[in-house]
Structure formats: structure tokens, C-alpha cells
Design an enzyme around this catalytic site. Structure first.
Site, mmCIF file in Angstrom:
data_model
loop_
_atom_site.group_PDB
_atom_site.id
_atom_site.type_symbol
_atom_site.label_atom_id
_atom_site.label_comp_id
_atom_site.label_asym_id
_atom_site.label_seq_id
_atom_site.Cartn_x
_atom_site.Cartn_y
_atom_site.Cartn_z
ATOM 1 N N TYR A 117 42.382 38.447 31.687
ATOM 2 C CA TYR A 117 43.431 39.315 32.250
ATOM 3 C C TYR A 117 42.978 40.777 32.213
ATOM 4 C CZ TYR A 117 47.893 41.784 32.541
ATOM 5 O OH TYR A 117 48.909 42.639 32.899
ATOM 6 N N GLY A 146 43.954 44.048 31.568
ATOM 7 C CA GLY A 146 43.945 44.958 30.432
ATOM 8 C C GLY A 146 43.191 44.431 29.240
ATOM 9 N N LYS A 190 42.627 50.090 29.531
ATOM 10 C CA LYS A 190 43.439 50.502 28.385
ATOM 11 C C LYS A 190 42.587 50.753 27.141
ATOM 12 C CE LYS A 190 47.084 49.667 30.897
ATOM 13 N NZ LYS A 190 47.789 50.754 31.582
ATOM 14 N N CYS A 246 59.836 52.663 34.878
ATOM 15 C CA CYS A 246 60.599 53.918 34.919
ATOM 16 C C CYS A 246 60.173 54.830 36.067
ATOM 17 C CB CYS A 246 60.474 54.652 33.587
ATOM 18 S SG CYS A 246 61.340 53.833 32.230
#
Length: 579
Positions: free
Chosen positions: A248, A250, A257, A302
Site C-alpha cells: 500500500y 503510504g 509519509k 477537511c
């Protein structure tokens, strides 16, 4: 002799063996002797430990990508999308579909170099620590023979333009050629990195799918992995990252990251700069031609992507994005034909399972973004005028406010949070703290991280202004008070004017400078309840400030810089004085 010294000696001995007996681990592509000596040692050490069948030294070329792509298509890992040029779909093992924070570690000798002093009985959420030797033993056991029967790809990559004064170099070893294809898009992979690197430091990245041949676990969707044993660990003092078991993004694209945030935050601390989880965008005033660059840090869901790709609803601004990764997957639905789900099955609206996994994503070159900034590869970077924090706050928090100062802004960033409501009636809420939007990505003690931010305020430096935004405030009926999306340009316009020194458009409040009534362009929006949008309910802010204090006491404790406590106390006193 230190453990690092012992490793260096071992690496040197292995290097001599590999150089003299290339047949021991054949080189399928590239010249091992061309690699800088310290890279040769790194590769040779882990070639002996991981025991790959061969080594492939990558150059990042188009021809290399074509070769790997064809191999993955033949294997069934990639499937070409007929309706799109040069686009492919990759379906993973359903057990390997997310970043795993519970299995992500930072290893140092001193625990409190990595994590803060949490309150006794409280589980810390700002990083996980293991002692260096303990973690090295665990890594050694996991990685021994992990690449048997597979090829070790040596990927030289640059975070930033190759050779740029702000750029950092990494070398990733992996047994996944899918990772190579993604690293070409996410970073700059190039043969030129070897000459640029010279004898300088590089970040060492080691990744394996954890599926040596013959495989012991059934391979699903041609996606080897070992999800039961996933571990992602960082040794910041050695600039080393080790990732086992997952393909995956990340977890396997270690420039992302792991390097760009966790290790880079440590490098930034040591060198006197900041490595942050932010987007960067440029806003040009079409009348004056003046461009302002803004950085923004929001928790997940957000509005980072929406802000980066904003389409202004008022004239006067041209928007270009300097940096942001995108993780959306789009589907076109035909009610007669349905679509193919992420599991490779036919899907219709009444299907009991979702069409896409929540973490479905695409990986595309930034150069193909229609609003990419011409300076996105400028080696000198761009000047940031404003830093914007934000979260999903249904009640109490105004649309925008400016902090009183840099250190007050650090306090606001430390208290970033999002609220998810428990029901449509908004009778309950769940608070997710994500300080600086860096909660999963801290590379060292968060209290020391805050102090590093504070230390950036030095005489002679012009620091960005710091703001907080909230696109998500609702009224008592649960209706959004602000339209958001393209209309957020109206808020950015106010922020830019504040950065340019306009003092007439703001009023002081207990939490910062609020827009003066009428100072945000509301033309064409219809009825906007300005008073409610910018109101500061006393009881709400008493509770919110108290809750922020409790979070810092629980999670950071004695590591919180005193000036952060001072600002919280000052805010409490100002709120208590409100009528």
C-alpha cells in the site's frame, strides 16, 4: 564500537564479496561500481540479509517504465484501461489496503526523544516508540531471506528537483516493481542522482512485500503481501526506514509519509527548517499581477484537496497549485451496465458492498495537473505568506480568524481538531485531535516539535502569518452556514489582504483577529448569517479551551513549551471576561 560502527564494518566486508563475486547476486541492470561507495555498502549489506535472486539498479527512464509496465501487465498485476491513454488499474489484496498506524514505529535509544511524557494511564497518540536494539533485532528476523526468489530494485530518488539546494536524496531497496513505477511518479527517480549525491548523506529506505519464494500465503490479485506481519519502522538518527509486508502506498512508497514527514521532520529539526503535511498554492491578483503563496494544513476530510483545486466564484484571482498529492478515484456509472468494483466484480446500485474502497486512489504526475504552477519544480522554492490551519468544526468556531502572533499561531496549530457528530440532531460529538495535521506523521517528541516551531521566530526573519479556517459550521438545523468550495476564495482574499497589511478589515477577539463585518466579499451569495458565522459562544469556547488544555496535559505533559500554556491561559481569561 557502536552498533552503527559494527554495521559499517559488516557492510564493508559484504561489499568486498559482492564486488569480487558478482555472480553471487547477479546485476540484471546497471553498473554497481558506479554507485557511490556508501550506497554500495547499503545495497550490499541488505542484499546479503534479504537474499534476492538478482539486483536491478533503476535509472528512472521511460524505457525502464515501459519494460516494468509490460511485465506487470503480463503477470496480471496491472490491467490497461481502454478508455484512457496510458492508464492502468491495479487491484490489491483486500487485506492490504491502508496505512497501519498501529504497526508504525520510531526507534531511538531514548524513549522521550520520540514520544512525549503522556499522563499515566493515558495511551499516547503522537507516535509509537521502541528501543533501537530491540527494533533492530525484530527487523533483522523479519528481513532475513525476505526477498528470496525475487529481484531487489535499487531506486535512487530525489525529494525536490535533482541537485536543488533544498532537495533531499533517498535510495529505496524493494522487491516490488509496482513500487518502482509509483516512485517514478511520486518522486524524481534518475541516474543523475548518483553523481549529485557524491559522498553526501542519503536516507536509506528498505521495503519488502514479505513474500519470499516459494510463497507460503496465497497470492490474491497478483498482489504479494504479508499483512499479518506488517511493520513500518524508522531509525531517524541513522536516516533509515524499514517497511515489511505491505504494498500500500503510504507503507511502501517510502519517500512519501516515512521520508517526507517522519524522517524529514527530524532532518528539519537538525538543520533549522520545517517539514510539514501541507499543500502549497499560489494566488495571483489578476489586476495587479501580484502573487501570494499560501500553505495549508488540515486533517483528513477537511478540505485540503478542494482548496488546492479551488475554482474561484468571484473574478480577480488565478489559482495554481505548487504541491499536493491527490487520492481520489472517480467512477462513471451507467445504470444499464453497472461498473466493475475494486474487487473486480460487477457492481450495481443495489449491491451490498461499496464500489470503491475508501482508500482507492490514483497516482498521476504532477505535471499533468491542469493548474500546476510553473514553479512547482523551482529549486529555490516559493515564499510563503500565510499558513492556514483548519478542521471540521460544526459549532462554535468562526469561518476564519488570524492569530495574534507566530507563537500564538503555534498554540492554535497544536490544538487543531475535527468534530464528527453522533447524529443529525448534533446532540453529541466525537473529537479527533490532529495537531498541526501531523498526528500520524511525527518523527520525534511533539513537545520538542512545538519548541522547534517556536524557535523559528528569530530576529530578522519574516515569518508567515497564521490563520485558522472552518468551512463546516452549521446552524441549529444542521445546515451549513457557509457554501464552501469555490466560494472559499472570498476567505482567501481576506487572508491575502491581511498579509498585505490591511489593518482596517479586522477586529480583535478573545481567540484572534476576526474579519470586520462586511470585509469579506459576499456578492451573489444570497443570505449569509454573518453574526452567527463569526459568533463566539462563551460556553462553547470555555469547554473547547478546557478540552484543548486537557489534551495537551494528557498527551504532551511536561514537554509542552511554557509559552503554549501562557497563550491558553490568556485565552481562558479573555473568554471568561466575555459577556
Amino acid at each position: 564500537m557502536t552498533q552503527q560502527g559494527e554495521e559499517d564494518d559488516m557492510v564493508y566486508e559484504v561489499h568486498e564479496i559482492v564486488v569480487q563475486k558478482l555472480g553471487h547476486v547477479p546485476i540484471l541492470k546497471g553498473d554497481f561500481h558506479y554507485l557511490p561507495k556508501h550506497v554500495q555498502k547499503f545495497v550490499a549489506f541488505y542484499a546479503q540479509k534479504c537474499t534476492p535472486r538478482a539486483i536491478y539498479i533503476c535509472d528512472g527512464s521511460h524505457e525502464e517504465a515501459e519494460e516494468i509496465t509490460h511485465k506487470l501487465i503480463e503477470r496480471g498485476t496491472l490491467t490497461k484501461l481502454k478508455k484512457y491513454e496510458n492508464c492502468y488499474i491495479c487491484r490489491t489484496d483486500p487485506a492490504d489496503v491502508a496505512r497501519v498506524e498501529a504497526r508504525t514505529w520510531i526507534a531511538t535509544d531514548d524513549k522521550y526523544e520520540t514520544v512525549p511524557h503522556v499522563r499515566q494511564g493515558v495511551k499516547g497518540i503522537l507516535g509509537q516508540w521502541k528501543e533501537t536494539n530491540e527494533m533492530k533485532k525484530e527487523v533483522d528476523e523479519l528481513f532475513s531471506g525476505c526477498m528470496a526468489g525475487r529481484t531487489m530494485y535499487v531506486i535512487p530518488f530525489s525529494m525536490g528537483p535533482v541537485g536543488g539546494p533544498l532537495s533531499k536524496i533517498g535510495v529505496q531497496l524493494t522487491d516490488s516493481n509496482y513500487v518502482l513505477l509509483c516512485m517514478r511518479i511520486m518522486t524524481r527517480v534518475s541516474h543523475d542522482i548518483w553523481s549529485v549525491l557524491g559522498n553526501n548523506e542519503f536516507v536509506k529506505c528498505l521495503h519488502t512485500m514479505g513474500c519470499p519464494r516459494p510463497v507460503q500465503r496465497k497470492v490474491i490479485n497478483h498482489w504479494p503481501c504479508n499483512p499479518e506481519k506488517i511493520i513500518i519502522t524508522h531509525f531517524p538518527n541513522e536516516r533509515l526506514i524499514c517497511s515489511f509486508g505491505s504494498g500500500y502506498g503510504g507503507n511502501s512508497l517510502l519517500g512519501k509519509k516515512c521520508f517526507a514527514l517522519r524522517i524529514a521532520s527530524v532532518i528539519a529539526r537538525d538543520e533549522g527548517w520545517l517539514a510539514e503535511h501541507m499543500l502549497i498554492m499560489g494566488l495571483t491578483n489578476t489586476k495587479t499581477g501580484k502573487e501570494t503563496f499560501i500553505a495549508a494544513a488540515f486533517p483528513s476530510a477537511c478540505g485540503k484537496t478542494n482548496l488546492a483545486m479551488i475554482k474561484p466564484t468571484i473574478p480577480g484571482y488565478e489559482i495554481r497549485v505548487v504541491g499536493k498529492y491527490f487520492i481520489e478515484t472517480l467512477f462513471t456509472y451507467n445504470k444499464h451496465m453497472g461498473i466493475t468494483s475494486w474487487l473486480g466484480k460487477r457492481w450495481k446500485r443495489d449491491s451490498p458492498t461499496p464500489a470503491a474502497h475508501p482508500n482507492s486512489r490514483f497516482c498521476a504526475p504532477a505535471s499533468q495537473c491542469p493548474i500546476i504552477h510553473p514553479k512547482w519544480e523551482d529549486a529555490e522554492g516559493v515564499p510563503i505568506s500565510a499558513i492556514i490551519f483548519g478542521g471540521r468544526r460544526p459549532t462554535g468556531v468562526p469561518l476564519v480568524f488570524e492569530t495574534f502572533s507566530w507563537d500564538h499561531g503555534v498554540m492554535v496549530g497544536a490544538c487543531v481538531k475535527s468534530e464528527s457528530t453522533a447524529a443529525a440532531e448534533f446532540k453529541g460529538k466525537k473529537i479527533m485531535h490532529d495537531p498541526m495535521a501531523m498526528r500520524p506523521f511525527m518523527g520525534y517528541n511533539f513537545g520538542k516539535y512545538l519548541q522547534h516551531w517556536l524557535d523559528m521566530d528569530q530576529p530578522g526573519r519574516k515569518l508567515p502569518k497564521i490563520f485558522h479556517v472552518n468551512w463546516f459550521r452549521v446552524d441549529e438545523n444542521g445546515k451549513f452556514l457557509w457554501p464552501g468550495f469555490g466560494d472559499n476564495i472570498r476567505v482567501l482574499d481576506w487572508i491575502i489582504r491581511r498579509c498585505e497589511g490591511d489593518k482596517s478589515i479586522a477586529v480583535e477577539s478573545p481567540i484572534g483577529y476576526l474579519p470586520k463585518k462586511g470585509s469579506i466579499n459576499l456578492d451573489g451569495l444570497g443570505e449569509i448569517n454573518w453574526d452567527e458565522l463569526f459568533s463566539l459562544p462563551k460556553h462553547y469556547w470555555e469547554d473547547d479551551t478546557r478540552e484543548s488544555r486537557r489534551f495537551l496535559e494528557d498527551q504532551v505533559g511536561c514537554d509542552v513549551p511554557q509559552i503554549i500554556w501562557d497563550h491558553l491561559k490568556s485565552q481562558e481569561q479573555k473568554i471568561q471576561a466575555m459577556k
